[in-house]
Design a protein around this motif. Structure first.
Motif: not given
Length: 575
Positions: A374-382, A497-514
């Motif tokens: 998951g770090a590959l997707d999250t870190l590179l995208l962030a 890290p906040g950018t990574a967290l924003a992506l994580a928050a969207l994933g946490f709410l079901g609007l990000g990665a599936q």
């Protein structure tokens, strides 16, 4: 007047775009409303026709939008398509709850920022850039902090209520979840400017005359606040409308949760009224921040008489970044060879061991493998989003009349609502979270750039350089950008890290990665129900996020540069 018209145009465009949301997303609003009212009811054509007739959907989106706008001067924001209640009182009640939560969270943020800056203030700015602890605090996901506080403090210890909204005691835990990360970010921004303020001539003269250290520290904070207040105004709006995950976890009837529910149900009157309330709050917060800046700086900002803070180069501690970077690389090296999708149903929720250093999740999958992949997707995208938003923030910050109202308008849109709007326009897909985060992440950087430029243009040395015949391009290249770019770049690193967290928050709410994606937001969302039984399933991705934040902040200290100091006079050289 031009700024007011520009702000009004942006607000109108946003509200109108939200009013066209169902038609932009090519969905049937009658069907969405029916599902929101009664999920078990079949979409019978007669029932859908009755809903269209009741809501006036056959008149078309432009007619509906015109009716809604026409009712605003009379104080009529329409009626909810779901409950039938008036949208104005619903939004006003939700706004009151959010404002109370925001006020308590701001108090927590102020105390946290003071704790972050305490060492620098006590030592008069003579500190090394570090901030490992504050960086880890800034990277704590709000939804994870809220869940841990509710489980430990609310349920296990029983000290404070963990659910509901019935009195002042119910504000403490959600305010801590919101205020701790925000205070850490604000504290780091303030701590970044304090050494320069303590090195100004007035501070050295005050120390030489024997003035109390506390008085000098108060004046240093006052000197740095004008560059920080515009970002504080953004935090005010973000805490009010963007606290969706915290409001969901604590069952708080706030504005963020209300707008999210209205957006998912396509309840346009409530959604438009909520967005309009956030836009008005953003305008008020920005106006209050500008007034406070003028009161703090006085006529010096207008007359170009501000002292120029030296650009210091403190000794950089290389050990923490190397250790943190080594820890992050070790996680990647150990986890990438493993299979993140391999299921072992007999090894569900196993604690950390030699075979599974991070333990296993509810399906028996190795958490070390999932965190590393998951770090590959999250870190590179962030990283890509942070680089793009840094460039956009710097460029737009050079045009404050354009970017100021635009940043306020963008900041008033919660990331969840931004994701829904991006999905409506683009049709969804894996790029939706990145586009939604990038659409709002540039605003704090542009605001910071504009605030620093405003102060830098009012410094004495720039006034003298301009009087010697320097042109705009010379001033921009040799004076303004060198004074602004390092601080804004450190700000961007702090928000990585906040950018990574924003992506994580969207994933946490079901609007990000599936699923079965191992993106860190999905990991936190999937393992959140098992936080009490298997805490390692949540702590593993959260710890890696904290390491990433500490690495970003400690590495930012190397970006400090010297300001060219004037050559000493003969008398000073002799002395």
């Amino acid at each position: 007047m031009r700024t007011v018209l520009w702000r009004a145009s942006l607000a109108s465009a946003l509200v109108c775009g939200i009013g066209l949301l169902p038609w932009l997303s090519r969905t049937d609003p009658a069907l969405t409303v029916l599902k929101a009212r009664a999920q078990d009811r079949d979409p019978d054509p007669a029932v859908l026709a009755a809903i269209r007739d009741q809501l006036g959907l056959d008149a078309g989106p432009l007619t509906l939008l015109g009716r809604w706008l026409g009712g605003l001067p009379r104080g009529d924001a329409g009626r909810s398509w779901i409950s039938g209640a008036e949208a104005g009182p619903v939004v006003a009640q939700a706004l009151g709850a959010s404002l109370l939560l925001m006020a308590v969270a701001l108090l927590v943020a102020a105390c946290t920022a003071a704790a972050v800056c305490a060492r620098t203030l006590y030592r008069g700015g003579r500190t090394r850039p570090g901030g490992t602890g504050s960086a880890m605090l800034a990277t704590l996901p709000e939804f994870l902090t809220a869940s841990v506080l509710a489980t430990v403090v609310g349920v296990q210890l029983g000290w404070l209520p963990a659910l509901g909204w019935y009195g002042p005691r119910y504000t403490v835990l959600p305010a801590l979840a919101l205020g701790l990360p925000a205070g850490a970010v604000l504290g780091r921004l303030l701590d970044d400017q304090l050494p320069g303020a303590f090195a100004e001539p007035w501070a050295r003269a005050a120390a030489a005359r024997g003035l109390p250290r506390a008085r000098i520290a108060r004046q240093a904070v006052r000197r740095c606040l004008p560059g920080l207040l515009p970002n504080t105004a953004l935090f005010v709006v973000g805490m009010t409308g963007g606290a969706v995950a915290v409001e969901q976890l604590y069952d708080i009837p706030g504005l963020g949760r209300t707008t999210l529910q209205a957006a998912l149900a396509q309840d346009l009157p409530v959604l438009q009224a909520g967005t309009l309330a956030l836009l008005l709050l953003a305008a008020l917060a920005t106006g209050a921040a500008r007034l406070a800046v003028r009161l703090l700086t006085g006529p010096a900002l207008r007359d170009g008489a501000l002292p120029a803070p030296p650009r210091l180069t403190p000794a950089v501690r290389r050990t923490p970044p190397l250790l943190l970077g080594g820890a992050l690389l070790a996680v990647l090296a150990a986890g990438l060879p493993r299979d993140p999708l391999a299921l072992t149903t007999t090894a569900r929720l196993r604690p950390p061991s030699w075979e599974h250093p991070f333990g296993t999740d509810a399906l028996g999958r190795d958490l070390l493998a999932r965190v590393a992949h998951g770090a590959l997707d999250t870190l590179l995208l962030a990283l890509a989003i942070s680089a793009g938003t840094l460039l956009a923030g710097l460029l737009l910050g050079l045009l404050p009349r354009l970017s100021g109202p635009l940043a306020d308008t963008v900041n008033a849109v919660p990331p969840v609502l931004a994701a829904l709007l991006v999905t409506a326009v683009t049709g969804g897909g894996p790029a939706t979270p990145a586009l939604a985060v990038a659409a709002v992440a540039w605003a704090p950087l542009a605001t910071h750039t504009s605030a620093l430029l405003r102060q830098e243009r009012a410094t004495l040395h720039l006034t003298a350089t301009r009087a010697l015949g320097a042109g705009r391009w010379y001033l921009l290249r040799h004076e303004l950008l060198p004074a602004v770019v390092p601080s804004v770049t450190r700000h961007a690193l702090l928000r990585l890290p906040g950018t990574a967290l924003a992506l994580a928050a969207l994933g946490f709410l079901g609007l990000g990665a599936q699923p079965p994606s191992p993106e860190w937001g999905r990991l936190l969302a999937e393992n959140q129900p098992y936080a009490e039984r298997a805490p390692w399933a949540v702590l593993a991705p959260a710890a890696v996020l904290a390491v990433l934040g500490a690495l970003a902040v400690t590495s930012a200290g190397a970006l400090r540069r010297h300001r060219a100091q004037p050559a000493p006079t003969a008398r000073e050289s002799t002395a």
